[in-house]
Design an enzyme around this catalytic site. Structure first.
Site, PDB file in Angstrom:
ATOM      1  N   ASP A  88      44.456  97.011   0.293  1.00  0.00           N
ATOM      2  CA  ASP A  88      43.432  96.481   0.870  1.00  0.00           C
ATOM      3  C   ASP A  88      44.029  96.642   2.441  1.00  0.00           C
ATOM      4  O   ASP A  88      44.524  97.325   3.137  1.00  0.00           O
ATOM      5  CB  ASP A  88      44.551  94.923   1.376  1.00  0.00           C
ATOM      6  CG  ASP A  88      43.753  93.813   1.430  1.00  0.00           C
ATOM      7  OD1 ASP A  88      42.453  94.043   1.644  1.00  0.00           O
ATOM      8  OD2 ASP A  88      44.664  92.541   1.887  1.00  0.00           O
ATOM      9  N   GLY A  97      37.726  96.420   4.856  1.00  0.00           N
ATOM     10  CA  GLY A  97      36.666  95.719   6.280  1.00  0.00           C
ATOM     11  C   GLY A  97      37.464  95.613   7.225  1.00  0.00           C
ATOM     12  O   GLY A  97      36.136  95.673   7.684  1.00  0.00           O
ATOM     13  N   TRP A 100      39.328  98.331   8.655  1.00  0.00           N
ATOM     14  CA  TRP A 100      39.543  98.876   9.026  1.00  0.00           C
ATOM     15  C   TRP A 100      38.049  99.376   9.835  1.00  0.00           C
ATOM     16  O   TRP A 100      37.966 100.025  11.018  1.00  0.00           O
ATOM     17  CB  TRP A 100      39.428 100.202   7.948  1.00  0.00           C
ATOM     18  CG  TRP A 100      39.419 101.807   8.525  1.00  0.00           C
ATOM     19  CD1 TRP A 100      40.867 102.047   8.836  1.00  0.00           C
ATOM     20  CD2 TRP A 100      39.373 102.631   8.510  1.00  0.00           C
ATOM     21  NE1 TRP A 100      40.707 102.987   9.140  1.00  0.00           N
ATOM     22  CE2 TRP A 100      38.934 103.434   8.575  1.00  0.00           C
ATOM     23  CE3 TRP A 100      37.563 102.875   7.952  1.00  0.00           C
ATOM     24  CZ2 TRP A 100      38.141 104.985   8.973  1.00  0.00           C
ATOM     25  CZ3 TRP A 100      36.202 103.357   7.931  1.00  0.00           C
ATOM     26  CH2 TRP A 100      36.888 104.478   8.551  1.00  0.00           C
ATOM     27  N   HIS A 152      34.358 100.740   2.631  1.00  0.00           N
ATOM     28  CA  HIS A 152      35.424 101.325   1.108  1.00  0.00           C
ATOM     29  C   HIS A 152      34.924 102.949   0.970  1.00  0.00           C
ATOM     30  O   HIS A 152      35.824 102.870  -0.070  1.00  0.00           O
ATOM     31  CB  HIS A 152      35.044 100.347   0.510  1.00  0.00           C
ATOM     32  CG  HIS A 152      34.625  98.889   0.824  1.00  0.00           C
ATOM     33  ND1 HIS A 152      36.028  98.257   0.154  1.00  0.00           N
ATOM     34  CD2 HIS A 152      33.930  97.677   0.774  1.00  0.00           C
ATOM     35  CE1 HIS A 152      35.543  96.962   0.293  1.00  0.00           C
ATOM     36  NE2 HIS A 152      34.029  96.395   0.189  1.00  0.00           N
ATOM     37  N   SER A 206      39.254  92.796  -7.939  1.00  0.00           N
ATOM     38  CA  SER A 206      40.103  92.150  -8.323  1.00  0.00           C
ATOM     39  C   SER A 206      39.106  91.182  -9.254  1.00  0.00           C
ATOM     40  O   SER A 206      37.506  90.609  -9.057  1.00  0.00           O
ATOM     41  CB  SER A 206      40.563  90.925  -7.237  1.00  0.00           C
ATOM     42  OG  SER A 206      39.986  90.416  -6.871  1.00  0.00           O
ATOM     43  N   GLU A 260      38.746  88.157  -7.883  1.00  0.00           N
ATOM     44  CA  GLU A 260      38.600  87.013  -7.621  1.00  0.00           C
ATOM     45  C   GLU A 260      37.030  87.779  -6.628  1.00  0.00           C
ATOM     46  O   GLU A 260      36.331  87.277  -6.452  1.00  0.00           O
ATOM     47  CB  GLU A 260      39.574  86.811  -7.460  1.00  0.00           C
ATOM     48  CG  GLU A 260      39.988  85.798  -8.196  1.00  0.00           C
ATOM     49  CD  GLU A 260      41.027  86.326  -8.941  1.00  0.00           C
ATOM     50  OE1 GLU A 260      41.348  87.227  -8.775  1.00  0.00           O
ATOM     51  OE2 GLU A 260      40.807  85.283  -9.965  1.00  0.00           O
ATOM     52  N   ASN A 261      37.062  89.452  -6.888  1.00  0.00           N
ATOM     53  CA  ASN A 261      36.524  89.714  -6.164  1.00  0.00           C
ATOM     54  C   ASN A 261      34.968  89.886  -6.483  1.00  0.00           C
ATOM     55  O   ASN A 261      34.083  89.865  -5.546  1.00  0.00           O
ATOM     56  CB  ASN A 261      36.369  91.206  -5.826  1.00  0.00           C
ATOM     57  CG  ASN A 261      37.789  91.486  -5.317  1.00  0.00           C
ATOM     58  OD1 ASN A 261      38.640  92.253  -5.011  1.00  0.00           O
ATOM     59  ND2 ASN A 261      38.558  90.758  -3.815  1.00  0.00           N
ATOM     60  N   GLU A 278      60.256  96.264  -6.552  1.00  0.00           N
ATOM     61  CA  GLU A 278      60.366  95.588  -5.728  1.00  0.00           C
ATOM     62  C   GLU A 278      58.696  96.724  -4.829  1.00  0.00           C
ATOM     63  O   GLU A 278      58.255  96.168  -5.784  1.00  0.00           O
ATOM     64  CB  GLU A 278      61.489  97.746  -4.780  1.00  0.00           C
ATOM     65  CG  GLU A 278      62.565  97.401  -5.121  1.00  0.00           C
ATOM     66  CD  GLU A 278      63.603  96.322  -5.042  1.00  0.00           C
ATOM     67  OE1 GLU A 278      63.104  95.904  -3.968  1.00  0.00           O
ATOM     68  OE2 GLU A 278      64.326  96.447  -6.477  1.00  0.00           O
TER      69      GLU A 278
HETATM   70  C1  IPE Z   1      43.081  91.916  -3.195  1.00  0.00           C
HETATM   71  O1  IPE Z   1      42.783  91.763  -2.549  1.00  0.00           O
HETATM   72  C2  IPE Z   1      42.308  92.757  -4.205  1.00  0.00           C
HETATM   73  C3  IPE Z   1      42.326  94.322  -4.799  1.00  0.00           C
HETATM   74  C4  IPE Z   1      43.034  94.931  -2.979  1.00  0.00           C
HETATM   75  C5  IPE Z   1      41.869  95.045  -5.633  1.00  0.00           C
HETATM   76  P1  IPE Z   1      42.149  91.226  -1.669  1.00  0.00           P
HETATM   77  O2  IPE Z   1      41.675  91.627  -0.746  1.00  0.00           O
HETATM   78  O3  IPE Z   1      41.010  90.387  -2.395  1.00  0.00           O
HETATM   79  O4  IPE Z   1      42.386  89.394  -1.964  1.00  0.00           O
HETATM   80  P2  IPE Z   1      42.762  88.195  -1.055  1.00  0.00           P
HETATM   81  O5  IPE Z   1      41.270  88.316  -0.730  1.00  0.00           O
HETATM   82  O6  IPE Z   1      43.176  88.729   1.085  1.00  0.00           O
HETATM   83  O7  IPE Z   1      43.639  87.833  -1.377  1.00  0.00           O
HETATM   84  C1  IPE Z   2      39.975  95.840  -0.128  1.00  0.00           C
HETATM   85  O1  IPE Z   2      39.188  96.584   1.301  1.00  0.00           O
HETATM   86  C2  IPE Z   2      39.196  96.446  -0.867  1.00  0.00           C
HETATM   87  C3  IPE Z   2      38.968  95.384  -2.134  1.00  0.00           C
HETATM   88  C4  IPE Z   2      39.536  94.334  -2.086  1.00  0.00           C
HETATM   89  C5  IPE Z   2      37.643  95.629  -3.404  1.00  0.00           C
HETATM   90  P1  IPE Z   2      38.865  94.207   0.866  1.00  0.00           P
HETATM   91  O2  IPE Z   2      37.369  94.305   1.094  1.00  0.00           O
HETATM   92  O3  IPE Z   2      39.621  93.408   1.115  1.00  0.00           O
HETATM   93  O4  IPE Z   2      39.727  94.629   3.451  1.00  0.00           O
HETATM   94  P2  IPE Z   2      39.798  93.421   4.582  1.00  0.00           P
HETATM   95  O5  IPE Z   2      41.136  92.533   3.860  1.00  0.00           O
HETATM   96  O6  IPE Z   2      38.531  92.410   3.956  1.00  0.00           O
HETATM   97  O7  IPE Z   2      40.124  94.291   5.616  1.00  0.00           O
HETATM   98 MG    MG Z   3      41.811  92.074   1.365  1.00  0.00          MG
END
Ligand code: IPE
Ligand code: IPE
Ligand code: MG
Length: 241
Positions: free
Chosen positions: A14, A17, A19, A31, A59, A61-62, A201
Site C-alpha cells: 500500500d 498513490g 508516494w 504504481h 483487490s 474492491e479496487n 503475525e
Molecule cells: C489494499 O489497499 C489492496 C491492495 C494493496 C491491493 P487499498 O489501498 O485498496 O486499501 P484501503 O482501501 O485503504 O483499505
Molecule cells: C496500493 O497503493 C496499490 C493498489 C491498491 C493497487 P494505493 O494505490 O492504494 O496507494 P494509496 O493508498 O492511495 O497511497
Molecule cells: Mg491504498
C-alpha cells in the site's frame, strides 16, 4: 543465530498513490515505482529461501477506482508479468495468481497463464499475485463449490469441516501465511486472505510500498522473530517453528 525465515510471507502493498502525490506526480507514477519494489522483494525472498510470497496487487474492491487508474494498472500488470518472466526463471521461482481472474482483461490472463506454465516446475519461492482478489469472495466461491459437491452427491453436509473449506480455496496447497506485512501505515486487512491469516503475525510499517526494499523486509523478519506464537495453547513456540 540467524533469524528464522517465515515459510509464507504475505504483503499488502500500500501507499503507491501517496508516494507519487508527495512528489507532485500522478498516482500512476507511484504504481510504476511500486513495480520496482515487487522485483526487489521477490528476488530477496528467493535468496532467503521463503517458500511462498503472496502480494496483494489488486483487490476486488479496487475495481471501484476511476477507470483511468484501473486501466493503467491492468496495462502495467501485463507489461510487468511479461518483462519479469526472465527474472522468475533466472531465480528458479514459481509463479501463480489468486482471485477472480476471470474479471481481468484477456491479454493479462494470457500473460499470467503463460508465466504459470513456464515456471511450474521451478523449485524456489512461489510468487503468488492476488489479483481482483477479495477474502470474502474467496470464501463465497469456496462455499459455492462445496454446495455443488454436495448436490452432486460427492460430499455429505455432515462431513464438511475446516479442512473441506481450506481444500476449496483458490490455492489449497498454500501454507498459511506466517507473517503479513502492510506498508503505508494502515492497520487493517482490507479483505486480504481472511481465512488464511487467522494466526499470522502482523507487521505494519509506515514505509510506502515504492520505498520498500530488502532492508525493510529484514526488519519485518526480525520483528517476526521476536514474536511468541501460541496458537491458542499455552506452550510458546518460536516464531518460525
Ligand atoms: C489494499 O489497499 C489492496 C491492495 C494493496 C491491493 P487499498 O489501498 O485498496 O486499501 P484501503 O482501501 O485503504 O483499505
Ligand atoms: C496500493 O497503493 C496499490 C493498489 C491498491 C493497487 P494505493 O494505490 O492504494 O496507494 P494509496 O493508498 O492511495 O497511497
Ligand atoms: Mg491504498
Amino acid at each position: 543465530m540467524p533469524p528464522a525465515i517465515p515459510r509464507h510471507i504475505a504483503i499488502i502493498m500500500d501507499g503507491n498513490g501517496r508516494w507519487a502525490e508527495a512528489r507532485g506526480m500522478r498516482r500512476i507514477k507511484g504504481h510504476e515505482a511500486g513495480a520496482e519494489s515487487v522485483r526487489a522483494i521477490a528476488e530477496e525472498c528467493a535468496r532467503l529461501g521463503v517458500e511462498q510470497l503472496t502480494l496483494y496487487a489488486f483487490s476486488e474492491e479496487n475495481w471501484r477506482r476511476p477507470r483511468l487508474e484501473t486501466e493503467f494498472l491492468m496495462r502495467l500488470l501485463k507489461r510487468f508479468i511479461s518483462a519479469e518472466r526472465e527474472t522468475l526463471i533466472r531465480n528458479q521461482m514459481r509463479f501463480s495468481a489468486i482471485g477472480r481472474l476471470d474479471r481481468l482483461p484477456a491479454n493479462v490472463r494470457r500473460e499470467l497463464d503463460k508465466t504459470v506454465r513456464m515456471t511450474a516446475d521451478n523449485p524456489k519461492t512461489n510468487l503468488c499475485l492476488a489479483l481482483s482478489y477479495g477474502g470474502r469472495a474467496e470464501i463465497a466461491d469456496a462455499a459455492r463449490r462445496i454446495a455443488q459437491a454436495v448436490k452432486q452427491g460427492r460430499l455429505k453436509p455432515d462431513d464438511i469441516d475446516e479442512a473441506t473449506v481450506a481444500a476449496h480455496l483458490y490455492q489449497p496447497q498454500m501454507p498459511e501465511p506466517d507473517l503479513v506485512i502492510r506498508t503505508a501505515g494502515e492497520m487493517r486487512l482490507s479483505n486480504f486472505l481472511l481465512w488464511q491469516v487467522s494466526y499470522a503475525e502482523f507487521h505494519v510499517t509506515d514505509t510506502l510500498w515504492p520505498d520498500f526494499r530488502a532492508e525493510h523486509l529484514h526488519a519485518a523478519i526480525e520483528d517476526f522473530n521476536r514474536r511468541v506464537r501460541r496458537f491458542g495453547g499455552l506452550v510458546a513456540r518460536p516464531a518460525a517453528g
